[in-house]
Motif scaffolding. Sequence first.
Motif, PDB file in Angstrom:
ATOM      1  N   LEU A  54       0.843  -1.285  -0.209  1.00  0.00           N
ATOM      2  CA  LEU A  54       0.174  -0.036  -0.051  1.00  0.00           C
ATOM      3  C   LEU A  54       0.773   1.141  -0.173  1.00  0.00           C
ATOM      4  O   LEU A  54       0.538   2.236  -0.732  1.00  0.00           O
ATOM      5  N   PRO A  55       1.853   1.380   0.966  1.00  0.00           N
ATOM      6  CA  PRO A  55       2.596   2.790   0.848  1.00  0.00           C
ATOM      7  C   PRO A  55       3.319   2.886  -0.533  1.00  0.00           C
ATOM      8  O   PRO A  55       3.335   4.016  -1.092  1.00  0.00           O
ATOM      9  N   MET A  56       4.018   1.792  -0.958  1.00  0.00           N
ATOM     10  CA  MET A  56       4.377   1.848  -2.468  1.00  0.00           C
ATOM     11  C   MET A  56       3.275   2.194  -3.565  1.00  0.00           C
ATOM     12  O   MET A  56       3.698   3.221  -4.321  1.00  0.00           O
ATOM     13  N   ASP A  57       2.214   1.643  -3.424  1.00  0.00           N
ATOM     14  CA  ASP A  57       1.183   2.028  -4.594  1.00  0.00           C
ATOM     15  C   ASP A  57       0.741   3.657  -4.353  1.00  0.00           C
ATOM     16  O   ASP A  57       0.389   4.185  -5.113  1.00  0.00           O
ATOM     17  N   THR A  58       0.653   3.878  -2.857  1.00  0.00           N
ATOM     18  CA  THR A  58       0.097   5.260  -2.653  1.00  0.00           C
ATOM     19  C   THR A  58       1.165   6.362  -3.372  1.00  0.00           C
ATOM     20  O   THR A  58       0.759   7.367  -3.933  1.00  0.00           O
TER      21      THR A  58
ATOM     22  N   THR B 171       8.026   5.503   4.319  1.00  0.00           N
ATOM     23  CA  THR B 171       7.030   4.252   4.477  1.00  0.00           C
ATOM     24  C   THR B 171       7.365   3.066   3.243  1.00  0.00           C
ATOM     25  O   THR B 171       6.777   1.976   3.316  1.00  0.00           O
ATOM     26  N   GLY B 172       8.000   3.362   2.411  1.00  0.00           N
ATOM     27  CA  GLY B 172       8.300   2.402   1.145  1.00  0.00           C
ATOM     28  C   GLY B 172       8.923   1.041   1.549  1.00  0.00           C
ATOM     29  O   GLY B 172       8.795   0.186   0.855  1.00  0.00           O
ATOM     30  N   ASP B 173       9.675   1.166   2.824  1.00  0.00           N
ATOM     31  CA  ASP B 173      10.596   0.060   3.327  1.00  0.00           C
ATOM     32  C   ASP B 173       9.454  -1.082   4.071  1.00  0.00           C
ATOM     33  O   ASP B 173      10.070  -1.913   4.803  1.00  0.00           O
TER      34      ASP B 173
END
Length: 343
Positions: A122-126, A316-318
């Motif tokens: 979700l963080p990467m999608d956002t 938040t990506g990790d």
Amino acid sequence: MLAVVGVFVVAAGIAHYAGWPSGLAFALATVALAGLAHVVGFATEQVGVLFGPAVTGVLQSTLGNLPELFVVIFALRAGETVVAQTSIIGSLFANALLVLGAVIVVGSRASEDKTMRFHKRLPMDTSTLLLVTSFIIVIVGIAHASHDPAARHERELSTIAAVALLLVYVSWVVPYVRSDQGGEREQEHGPRIPLAVSITLLAIGGVGSAFVSDWFVAALRPTIDSLGVSEAFAVLVIVAIAGNAVENFAGIMLAAKGQADLAISVVKNSVAQVAAFLYPALVLISLLFTHQLTFALAPVYIGALLVTSLAVWQITGDGEALAFEGWALIATYVILAALTLYE
């Protein structure tokens, strides 16, 4: 709680139609909006107990953004284009910086090793959705600054970009919601109220938000003039924080309970929806009004949005975050809010 919210909604209506002082009418409408957002958030959470974090997050952010939707529509109807645009951007900054920062701070402290951990998807999608939105806004801004011939077709460019963003959002949200099917649930108990009651509360919250948003916009301009604060500060900070009460309460409370995935889902879904669904949808809806909404922003907000996108991706990506990273997001929001105060 419902009775208290009802009292403030009625008081806000009386203040609007009885011509009470604008400051008081604005304050009552603000509290009423926040209360209705809380009702919608509670009802959505009860419905979402039957599903996983993805469905719950999408549902809660969709209905939680009702106040922003109505505020922008009524602002456009009143010819307040700047208020409409700043309200959307303010909601984006409030969720991506202030609320997400607070969730990370609370969530990391609730963790045994002081590190908040959550799924990376979700963080990467956002971040991807934010960057696509930022790309559109930066391109339009550069076209204006360089006096490119394309700048004369701002409305057409914004319309095309809005359709493209909505298609990207739909292509993301459908498989994302379906990914919850058969997955694990973080909830350990059933809904606290029957499904029929939850649906009734959602209907009441939605209708109430429509009326209160109209009263809110009507009291906003006189209040800004009487207080002497900048329009940008009033909309970017006050309106955005009031309109994001669902994410404020729900995200922080879930983080405090150790439900990291669900907390991040609620906030991140709201960021994704404002950037790639609410903003472009309102651009298309504004075509029905005399004053249209576009993706053309002031240079300072273009830069702030781009930096926000990168900061959210970096932190938040990790799939994990520390308290100081949450404080960094909050500090960024405070600096941006201070800037709008002096505009």
